[in-house]
Design an enzyme around this catalytic site. Sequence first.
Site, PDB file in Angstrom:
ATOM      1  N   ARG A   1      -2.040  16.802  10.060  1.00  0.00           N
ATOM      2  CA  ARG A   1      -3.090  16.190  10.908  1.00  0.00           C
ATOM      3  C   ARG A   1      -3.221  16.951  12.227  1.00  0.00           C
ATOM      4  O   ARG A   1      -4.315  17.124  12.745  1.00  0.00           O
ATOM      5  CB  ARG A   1      -2.802  14.702  11.118  1.00  0.00           C
ATOM      6  CG  ARG A   1      -2.861  14.000   9.767  1.00  0.00           C
ATOM      7  CD  ARG A   1      -3.071  12.507   9.775  1.00  0.00           C
ATOM      8  NE  ARG A   1      -3.139  12.066   8.386  1.00  0.00           N
ATOM      9  CZ  ARG A   1      -2.652  10.940   7.898  1.00  0.00           C
ATOM     10  NH1 ARG A   1      -2.080  10.078   8.718  1.00  0.00           N
ATOM     11  NH2 ARG A   1      -2.761  10.646   6.623  1.00  0.00           N
TER      12      ARG A   1
ATOM     13  N   GLU B   1       4.343  -1.792  -0.130  1.00  0.00           N
ATOM     14  CA  GLU B   1       3.043  -1.107  -0.131  1.00  0.00           C
ATOM     15  C   GLU B   1       2.769  -0.388  -1.452  1.00  0.00           C
ATOM     16  O   GLU B   1       3.172   0.757  -1.634  1.00  0.00           O
ATOM     17  CB  GLU B   1       2.977  -0.085   1.023  1.00  0.00           C
ATOM     18  CG  GLU B   1       1.637   0.635   1.088  1.00  0.00           C
ATOM     19  CD  GLU B   1       1.523   1.649   2.230  1.00  0.00           C
ATOM     20  OE1 GLU B   1       2.533   1.936   2.897  1.00  0.00           O
ATOM     21  OE2 GLU B   1       0.423   2.161   2.432  1.00  0.00           O
TER      22      GLU B   1
ATOM     23  N   LYS C   1       1.451  -4.958   1.641  1.00  0.00           N
ATOM     24  CA  LYS C   1       0.511  -4.001   2.252  1.00  0.00           C
ATOM     25  C   LYS C   1      -0.284  -3.318   1.145  1.00  0.00           C
ATOM     26  O   LYS C   1       0.130  -2.265   0.637  1.00  0.00           O
ATOM     27  CB  LYS C   1       1.291  -2.980   3.091  1.00  0.00           C
ATOM     28  CG  LYS C   1       0.415  -1.876   3.676  1.00  0.00           C
ATOM     29  CD  LYS C   1       1.131  -1.104   4.766  1.00  0.00           C
ATOM     30  CE  LYS C   1       0.314   0.085   5.217  1.00  0.00           C
ATOM     31  NZ  LYS C   1       0.807   0.689   6.453  1.00  0.00           N
TER      32      LYS C   1
ATOM     33  N   SER D   1      -5.435   1.480   5.428  1.00  0.00           N
ATOM     34  CA  SER D   1      -6.851   1.876   5.518  1.00  0.00           C
ATOM     35  C   SER D   1      -7.204   2.933   4.471  1.00  0.00           C
ATOM     36  O   SER D   1      -8.366   3.002   4.054  1.00  0.00           O
ATOM     37  CB  SER D   1      -7.220   2.329   6.930  1.00  0.00           C
ATOM     38  OG  SER D   1      -6.449   3.422   7.369  1.00  0.00           O
ATOM     39  N   GLY D   2      -6.267   3.778   4.082  1.00  0.00           N
ATOM     40  CA  GLY D   2      -6.433   4.612   2.898  1.00  0.00           C
ATOM     41  C   GLY D   2      -7.477   5.718   2.945  1.00  0.00           C
ATOM     42  O   GLY D   2      -7.821   6.257   1.898  1.00  0.00           O
ATOM     43  N   GLY D   3      -8.018   6.020   4.135  1.00  0.00           N
ATOM     44  CA  GLY D   3      -9.034   7.069   4.218  1.00  0.00           C
ATOM     45  C   GLY D   3     -10.439   6.528   4.454  1.00  0.00           C
ATOM     46  O   GLY D   3     -11.402   7.293   4.527  1.00  0.00           O
TER      47      GLY D   3
ATOM     48  N   ARG E   1      -4.533   5.790   9.891  1.00  0.00           N
ATOM     49  CA  ARG E   1      -5.703   6.595  10.253  1.00  0.00           C
ATOM     50  C   ARG E   1      -6.798   5.775  10.924  1.00  0.00           C
ATOM     51  O   ARG E   1      -7.419   6.232  11.885  1.00  0.00           O
ATOM     52  CB  ARG E   1      -6.262   7.303   9.004  1.00  0.00           C
ATOM     53  CG  ARG E   1      -5.433   8.496   8.595  1.00  0.00           C
ATOM     54  CD  ARG E   1      -5.740   8.932   7.180  1.00  0.00           C
ATOM     55  NE  ARG E   1      -5.178   8.031   6.193  1.00  0.00           N
ATOM     56  CZ  ARG E   1      -5.275   8.200   4.879  1.00  0.00           C
ATOM     57  NH1 ARG E   1      -5.929   9.243   4.409  1.00  0.00           N
ATOM     58  NH2 ARG E   1      -4.724   7.350   4.048  1.00  0.00           N
TER      59      ARG E   1
HETATM   60  P1  13P Z   1      -3.554   4.542   6.336  1.00  0.00           P
HETATM   61  O1  13P Z   1      -4.038   3.324   7.060  1.00  0.00           O
HETATM   62  O2  13P Z   1      -3.946   5.838   7.003  1.00  0.00           O
HETATM   63  O3  13P Z   1      -3.879   4.501   4.862  1.00  0.00           O
HETATM   64  O4  13P Z   1      -1.984   4.538   6.415  1.00  0.00           O
HETATM   65  C1  13P Z   1      -1.303   3.372   6.172  1.00  0.00           C
HETATM   66  C2  13P Z   1       0.062   3.700   5.766  1.00  0.00           C
HETATM   67  O5  13P Z   1       1.003   3.273   6.379  1.00  0.00           O
HETATM   68  C3  13P Z   1       0.257   4.548   4.578  1.00  0.00           C
HETATM   69  O6  13P Z   1       1.566   4.433   4.137  1.00  0.00           O
END
Ligand code: 13P
Length: 352
Positions: free
Chosen positions: A33, A177, A219, A261-263, A294
Amino acid sequence: MNAQELIATARALVAGDKGLLAMDESTPTCNKRFAKWGIPQTEEARRAYRELIATTPGLGESISGAILYDETIRQKKKDGTPFVKVLADAGIIPGIKVDTGAKDLAAHPGEKITEGLDGLRARLAEYFQMGARFAKWRAVIAVGDGIPSRGCIEANAQALARYAALCQEAGLVPVVEPEVLMDGDHTMERCREVTEEVLRTVFTQLYAQRVMLEGMILKPNMVLPGSTCPTQETVDAVADATVSCLLRAVPAAVPGIAFLSGGQSAELASARLNAMNVRFTSRLPWALAFSFARAIQQPALEIWRGQEANVSAAQQALNHRARCNRAARRGEYSVAIERNQRAKATGVHSDE
Ligand code: 13P
């Protein structure tokens, strides 16, 4: 394990309108990043960035817990104060990512298994000693032709459950998660099907491993069409698909669900969380919160770009996103709030 303390921590993580901030990028992910914005990929740059986040004024008003990485939990502010203390003083519960990453799953092309169980008991004891009170483990499920396989789903679910049981033994609340990725051209219906199967399998394994559901946080991903699916869906359709899937698969004993959030873009992630809380809150057994990396950090990182002179503006952008997501938890996020919050954060007021 002290059950009452675990339950109290899990509840505190999703209390009121706050949510979690994931700032636990592994060194390779953080460097990737940074590289995009020409930021040096050094331990000192990563430390300075995490100091920027942890010292953001007012962050504790929106953030209940922050997930750290092994390197970060050992780091300090320039003045020598450990980040764990900086966060705790701001009313933010320190957490720690404890998996060691997703690796190729043998005999399953295109699929991953998350590793990190070996030696985990000792690592958890050390993190507890350092002040962490919750932990995170991310399993990754890809969607594509013929995948995910049962083998991949079951192996990841069992690892999540073994991790969760070890966490509770050590006095840490497990954030569980299982992420169904949004990469690909699959439809939202396919994502819903896969997410439901994954969640059902995860909870079967959590039960088998005797994890106390009242002392954990789930999560998950939101239920979304793949990022290259020609049919993208409305905010309300995503909210409906996500909540109906969760209602089928997540036991009511779980105190809270904090989405990754996943992108997704930062604004869409807030709008979709908001729609879920507007449309369903009165009918839900669990809190619907956020645990974004993100979707909270991205605008701040773009402003900071590694420059000391940009720290204050980057902190304002971070706080802006945290406050937008806090509004989304109350079902009060809107374009107007987005603009007002941004105006307050940047001092630039719009005429509208
Ligand atoms: P994002 O919200 O960027 O998907 O990251 C969450 C996270 O903790 C991924 O393991």
